[in-house]
Enzyme design. Structure first.
Site, PDB file in Angstrom:
ATOM      1  N   SER A   1      76.350 -12.264 -33.870  1.00  0.00           N
ATOM      2  CA  SER A   1      74.984 -11.856 -33.466  1.00  0.00           C
ATOM      3  C   SER A   1      74.576 -12.187 -32.036  1.00  0.00           C
ATOM      4  CB  SER A   1      73.902 -12.421 -34.415  1.00  0.00           C
ATOM      5  OG  SER A   1      73.857 -11.689 -35.632  1.00  0.00           O
TER       6      SER A   1
ATOM      7  N   ILE B   1      89.528 -13.358 -29.983  1.00  0.00           N
ATOM      8  CA  ILE B   1      89.800 -13.592 -31.406  1.00  0.00           C
ATOM      9  C   ILE B   1      90.880 -12.654 -31.939  1.00  0.00           C
ATOM     10  CG2 ILE B   1      88.054 -12.040 -32.425  1.00  0.00           C
ATOM     11  CD1 ILE B   1      87.335 -14.399 -34.333  1.00  0.00           C
TER      12      ILE B   1
ATOM     13  N   ASP C   1      83.801  -6.154 -32.479  1.00  0.00           N
ATOM     14  CA  ASP C   1      84.105  -5.098 -33.464  1.00  0.00           C
ATOM     15  C   ASP C   1      85.043  -4.052 -32.843  1.00  0.00           C
ATOM     16  OD1 ASP C   1      83.932  -3.542 -35.753  1.00  0.00           O
ATOM     17  OD2 ASP C   1      81.830  -2.965 -35.470  1.00  0.00           O
TER      18      ASP C   1
END
Ligand code: AR6
Length: 188
Positions: free
Chosen positions: A131, A21, A44
């Site tokens: 998640s 991404i 992240d």
């Protein structure tokens, strides 16, 4: 069951891609962050590494203003050195067996990102599979929540968005989402 890589909802394209991404040139990409907003592993870590220190600096300012970011909420920062101009940071639920409101929190995380993108009048947005890594949400169940929530939002809520992508990092996750998209498309 078949697999589907793209559907059209009203005037919005919803597509699935396999890949990283941080390389996506949509106007914003979504980060699966944690409540501290101070970075971490998984997507992240990849976003902060590729985007540089400007993202963390803005996250610090947000935390000093609002405190920790609860699961199901979202905030927006610069994309720093990323191809995307903005990063929308959201916090998905940690999977604790499914009886702790995980599905509703996951749906809320997707909706808040879509609403924030619409508030900023963005035309394109990319999501990771929130998640389903460190937070252990089973991928088939997460795909169902993710796709049904995004489809319902694009169908029901006025938005500037024209293109929404899920950028899925591994082929197992990609297949789970494309099987679920085939099911969702069949129900539309
Ligand atoms: N591009 C797209 N997807 C990715 C990438 C990438 N570059 N890297 C990993 N993924 P995770 P979570 C996928 O663990 O479960 C962090 O430490 C990954 O394969 O990133 O919401 C945060 O700081 C998986 O399919 O996010 C939090 O503490 C998906 O992204 C915690 O992890 C989500 O995995 C959040 O956990």
């Amino acid at each position: 069951m078949g697999e589907v890589a793209e559907i059209i909802i009203g005037k919005v394209n919803l597509g699935l891609l396999e890949g990283d991404i941080t390389r996506q040139a949509t106007e914003a990409i979504v980060n699966a962050a944690n409540s501290s907003l101070m970075g971490g592993g998984g997507v992240d870590g990849a976003i902060h590494r590729a985007g540089g220190p400007a993202i963390l600096e803005e996250c610090r300012q947000i935390v000093s203003r609002i405190g920790r970011l609860d699961a199901g909420k979202a905030v927006i920062t610069t994309g720093g050195n990323l191809p995307a101009k903005h990063v929308i940071h959201t916090v998905g639920p940690v999977w604790r067996g499914g009886g702790r409101g995980e599905a509703e929190l996951l749906a809320s995380a997707y909706r808040e990102c879509l609403q924030l993108a619409s508030d900023y009048k963005l035309k394109s947005l990319s999501f990771p599979s929130i998640s389903t890594g460190v937070y252990s949400y089973p991928v088939a169940e997460a795909a169902k929540v993710a796709l049904s929530t995004v489809i319902a939002f694009l169908r029901d809520v006025p938005t500037s968005l024209k293109e929404v992508f899920f950028v899925l990092y591994d082929s197992g996750t990609y297949r789970a989402y494309s099987a679920m998209l085939a099911e969702s498309a069949g129900q539309m």
